[in-house]
Design a protein around this motif. Structure first.
Motif, short mmCIF file in Angstrom:
data_model
loop_
_atom_site.label_atom_id
_atom_site.label_comp_id
_atom_site.label_asym_id
_atom_site.label_seq_id
_atom_site.Cartn_x
_atom_site.Cartn_y
_atom_site.Cartn_z
N SER A 383 40.24 43.19 52.47
CA SER A 383 41.63 43.63 52.57
C SER A 383 42.55 42.48 52.17
O SER A 383 42.13 41.34 52.03
CB SER A 383 41.92 44.08 54.00
OG SER A 383 41.58 43.04 54.87
N THR A 384 43.81 42.81 52.02
CA THR A 384 44.77 41.80 51.60
C THR A 384 44.92 40.72 52.68
O THR A 384 44.92 41.02 53.87
CB THR A 384 46.11 42.46 51.22
OG1 THR A 384 47.06 41.43 51.08
CG2 THR A 384 46.58 43.44 52.27
N GLY A 385 44.94 39.48 52.24
CA GLY A 385 45.04 38.37 53.18
C GLY A 385 43.71 37.97 53.78
O GLY A 385 43.65 37.16 54.70
N LYS A 388 40.32 35.94 49.76
CA LYS A 388 39.62 35.96 48.47
C LYS A 388 40.18 34.90 47.51
O LYS A 388 39.44 34.11 46.94
CB LYS A 388 39.74 37.37 47.84
CG LYS A 388 39.25 38.48 48.74
CD LYS A 388 39.42 39.83 48.10
CE LYS A 388 40.86 40.25 47.87
NZ LYS A 388 41.65 40.56 49.07
N THR A 389 41.51 34.90 47.37
CA THR A 389 42.13 33.93 46.48
C THR A 389 41.89 32.51 46.99
O THR A 389 41.59 31.59 46.23
CB THR A 389 43.65 34.21 46.37
OG1 THR A 389 43.83 35.53 45.89
CG2 THR A 389 44.32 33.24 45.43
N SER A 390 42.00 32.33 48.31
CA SER A 390 41.77 31.01 48.89
C SER A 390 40.38 30.51 48.54
O SER A 390 40.18 29.34 48.23
CB SER A 390 41.93 31.06 50.41
OG SER A 390 43.17 31.63 50.75
N LEU A 391 39.42 31.43 48.57
CA LEU A 391 38.03 31.03 48.29
C LEU A 391 37.87 30.55 46.85
O LEU A 391 37.36 29.47 46.60
CB LEU A 391 37.11 32.21 48.60
CG LEU A 391 35.61 31.93 48.65
CD1 LEU A 391 34.92 33.01 49.50
CD2 LEU A 391 34.95 31.88 47.31
N MET A 429 44.81 34.19 37.07
CA MET A 429 45.43 34.19 38.40
C MET A 429 45.93 35.58 38.77
O MET A 429 46.19 36.42 37.92
CB MET A 429 46.57 33.20 38.43
CG MET A 429 46.09 31.80 38.11
SD MET A 429 47.14 30.59 38.85
CE MET A 429 46.38 29.10 38.23
N GLN A 430 46.09 35.72 40.07
CA GLN A 430 46.51 37.01 40.60
C GLN A 430 47.90 37.38 40.09
O GLN A 430 48.16 38.53 39.76
CB GLN A 430 46.50 36.93 42.12
CG GLN A 430 46.67 38.27 42.78
CD GLN A 430 46.30 38.19 44.25
OE1 GLN A 430 46.18 37.12 44.83
NE2 GLN A 430 46.12 39.33 44.86
N GLU A 431 48.79 36.37 40.07
CA GLU A 431 50.13 36.65 39.55
C GLU A 431 50.22 36.13 38.13
O GLU A 431 50.26 34.93 37.92
CB GLU A 431 51.19 35.98 40.43
CG GLU A 431 51.53 36.80 41.63
CD GLU A 431 51.64 35.95 42.88
OE1 GLU A 431 52.11 34.82 42.78
OE2 GLU A 431 51.24 36.44 43.94
P1 GTP Z 1 45.25 39.54 48.42
O1 GTP Z 1 45.44 38.72 47.21
O2 GTP Z 1 46.51 40.09 48.96
O3 GTP Z 1 44.25 40.63 48.24
O4 GTP Z 1 44.72 38.57 49.58
P2 GTP Z 1 43.66 37.39 49.52
O5 GTP Z 1 42.39 37.88 50.08
O6 GTP Z 1 43.62 36.80 48.18
O7 GTP Z 1 44.27 36.38 50.56
P3 GTP Z 1 44.62 34.84 50.37
O8 GTP Z 1 43.38 34.06 50.15
O9 GTP Z 1 45.69 34.69 49.39
O10 GTP Z 1 45.21 34.50 51.79
C1 GTP Z 1 44.43 34.25 52.93
C2 GTP Z 1 45.31 33.71 54.05
O11 GTP Z 1 45.85 32.45 53.67
C3 GTP Z 1 46.49 34.60 54.35
O12 GTP Z 1 46.62 34.65 55.75
C4 GTP Z 1 47.68 33.90 53.75
O13 GTP Z 1 48.81 34.08 54.54
C5 GTP Z 1 47.25 32.45 53.74
N1 GTP Z 1 47.77 31.75 52.56
C6 GTP Z 1 47.59 32.09 51.27
N2 GTP Z 1 48.18 31.18 50.45
C7 GTP Z 1 48.75 30.26 51.24
C8 GTP Z 1 49.49 29.05 50.98
O14 GTP Z 1 49.76 28.67 49.85
N3 GTP Z 1 49.91 28.35 52.07
C9 GTP Z 1 49.64 28.75 53.32
N4 GTP Z 1 50.09 28.01 54.33
N5 GTP Z 1 48.96 29.85 53.61
C10 GTP Z 1 48.48 30.61 52.59
#
Ligand code: GTP
Ligand code: MG
Length: 603
Positions: A383-385, A388-391, A429-431
């Protein structure tokens, strides 16, 4: 390209030494500029002394007519010399200041680009913009006007005061009584104006941030009809800036008349005193003429000196603001002991990886472990957040994991130079972001060598965007963004995809790269990418089951943890989120099919 000198050494405890280092390579020019100014001052003083001599010795002389052309020639010569040296000095100083400013701007730009993702996450664009433009310009003015002015006036003072001393010692001292007082007042204003200017610049940064953000988000503002609110908010900040600007002007407004009055009084008193001495025959008429000229040459510059000293404080404030950027540690790009092969094989392991963003207590990733063999396709869902992107952002070392270990081709990721990783890992990138230039330039952005049309077309075709581009009147030369066409979200995504494909990376990351594309186009892209993904480890983040079902490994993420893993087949046999998503998406598909069937029968 010019090599950019390292200005890190200009970050010193004392601003003076920092500025001195900033002048590295320009000091000679600067010195010559000041000497020219000094020579101009000498010529100016000599002019008045000659004038005095003219009154005293030439006018009463019997052979006045013969001497006259000679004296006139001398006077003209001196005036010309003064002008010439003033010109040379001013020009050199301005040139030096421009050069320093240019070097500094280049350095700052380069430096800012090399700062980490973490730094950019936390800093504001408007603020950085202001530091590279307005603050550098204030420093340029300090070098061009204030520093040179102070040097010039100090020389002017020494020369003219010496000349005054030769005229009459007592008079000389009487004429400069006021100077220490003026200097003390300037020093007082130096601190005051410095503080006020700092507050002013800070507010200007707030305002430019606001402006920058609102202009970027102008469509959102209009869509929500929030113009009135935004104007109000802008006005509040603007008013604050106006207030701070007014304080600054008021200070100048106080400063000028105060020093003017003091200097004026000093001059009148000096003239009066000298007049009395002349009447009493203590000095000659010619001496009086010379004296008046020399006093004017000393007092007005001193009045300016005060202003310059006070204004130097603004340069110091700006330098301080620039220094805080320079102080930031650059992301080391080429550091690393790993022997880097020409090309990555693409074996990736995550071993109990934890990661938290700077200043965040909550971890974004917890205990992530998995292994990917070279050339395999790995899909991330969740799900969002969920993280995935962080990984995937850990792979090119945009961020560093806090715990655990990531290896690439069996070598710890930390041992690879970042430059190598970013060259080898292609990320969509996502954006999507495109620059305001032609589509051609946008697609070839990532490669250093010249790109042939065939290579470009192949990349665009793989991203299913070739036909779209050809449909524009200017084709690949079509300008994108503010100066050209506005592309749809899906078109932008596909162009960024083509950009990454063209780089031919050893490891490919697609972060939701087809989210804005319809199912049909998604399929076309998937088919085209199929070939590209062969022998190339690929990370795919997606929400559609169709996109991920042929992956060699699917990871299901939830709150930064892997909650399910396996192939499509394996995951379907398990109860869990993956099955739920699958059921949901196929049910919709089925319903659509049925409805479509009914429609066909009805007609
Ligand atoms: P979607 O792209 O929406 O599908 O989500 P995701 O799975 O890619 O999530 P992401 O890895 O972007 O975020 C994981 C968590 O890290 C979330 O709780 C975000 O709020 C947090 N997060 C993401 N980017 C940043 C950042 O640049 N700084 C901080 N402090 N938190 C971040
Ligand atoms: Mg994401």
């Amino acid at each position: 390209m010019n090599t950019i000198p390292d200005l890190k050494q200009t970050v010193t405890k004392y601003k003076f030494s920092g500025l001195w280092r900033l002048m590295d390579g320009y000091r000679w020019q600067y010195l010559i500029a000041i000497i020219s100014m000094g020579l101009a001052a000498v010529a100016g003083s000599a002019l008045y002394i000659l004038l005095g001599k003219f009154v005293d010795d030439v006018l009463p002389a019997a052979n006045m007519r013969q001497l006259l052309p000679l004296v006139s020639l001398g006077l003209i010569g001196l005036a010309l010399t003064q002008g010439a040296f003033t010109f040379i000095g001013g020009r050199l100083a301005a040139q030096t200041a421009e050069n320093i400013a240019r070097t500094l701007r280049n350095y700052l730009y380069d430096h800012i680009q090399q700062l980490s993702f973490t730094y950019h996450d936390q800093s504001q664009t408007g603020e950085l913009l202001q530091r590279t433009t307005s603050d550098v310009d204030t420093m340029r003015r300090m070098f061009a006007e204030q520093a040179i002015g102070i040097g010039r006036i100090s020389l002017l003072f020494v020369v003219n005061f010496t000349a005054l001393l030769t005229l009459n010692v007592r008079l000389a001292f009487i004429s400069v009584i006021i100077i220490p007082i003026v200097l003390m007042i300037s020093l007082f204003f130096f601190f005051k104006i410095g503080k006020a200017y700092e507050a002013f610049q800070e507010q200007e940064a707030v305002l430019s941030n606001r402006l920058q953000e609102n202009l970027t988000g102008v469509r959102v503002v209009k869509a929500f009809a929030r113009q009135a609110y935004e104007i109000e908010a802008f006005d509040v900040e603007n008013r604050e800036k106006w207030g701070r600007g007014r304080r600054l002007t008021l200070m100048h407004a106080f400063y000028w008349p105060t020093t003017d009055m003091l200097c004026g009084t000093q001059m009148v008193a000096a003239f009066f005193f000298a007049g009395v001495m002349a009447v009493h025959g203590e000095i000659t008429a010619g001496m009086y003429v010379a004296y008046v000229g020399l006093v004017v040459q000393i007092i007005w510059p001193i009045r300016n000196l005060g202003r310059l000293v006070a204004d130097v404080s603004t340069g110091f404030v700006s330098f301080g603001r620039v220094q805080t950027v320079i102080k930031e540690i650059k992301e080391p790009m080429v550091e690393g002991t790993a022997v880097t092969a020409d090309r990555l094989h693409g074996a990736v392991t995550f071993d109990d990886v934890h990661f938290a963003y700077e200043n965040e207590k909550e971890h974004a990733l917890h205990g992530i472990s998995f292994t990917v063999k070279p050339g395999k396709k790995i899909a991330l869902m969740g799900s969002t957040g969920s993280g995935k992107t962080s990984l995937v952002n850990l792979l090119p070392r945009f961020y560093e994991c806090s715990n655990g270990r990531i290896t690439l081709d069996g070598v710890d990721l930390k041992r690879y130079p970042r430059a190598f990783l970013r060259e080898q890992i292609g990320i969509v990138m996502q954006e999507p972001f495109l620059f305001s230039t032609s589509i051609r330039n946008n697609i070839s952005y990532g490669v250093n060598h010249a790109v042939t049309d065939e290579e470009m077309f192949a990349a665009a075709k793989a991203a299913a965007v070739h036909e779209v581009i050809l449909s524009f009147p200017d084709g690949y030369e079509t300008m994108v963004g503010e100066r050209g066409v506005t592309l749809s979200g899906g078109q932008k995504q596909r162009i960024t995809l083509a950009r990454t494909i063209l780089c031919d990376p050893g490891l490919l990351i697609l972060d939701d790269a087809t989210s804005a594309v319809d199912t049909e186009t998604d399929e076309v892209i998937r088919f085209a990418l199929e070939k590209l993904m062969q022998n190339r480890t690929t990370f795919i983040i997606a929400h559609r089951i169709q996109t991920v079902m042929d992956a060699d490994l699917i990871l299901m993420l939830e709150n930064g943890r892997i909650i399910q893993r396996g192939t499509h087949k394996e995951l379907l046999t398990q109860e869990g989120t993956y099955r739920q998503i699958y059921d949901l998406q196929s049910r919709i598909e089925e319903e659509l099919q049925t409805e479509l069937g009914e429609l066909i029968i009805e007609n």
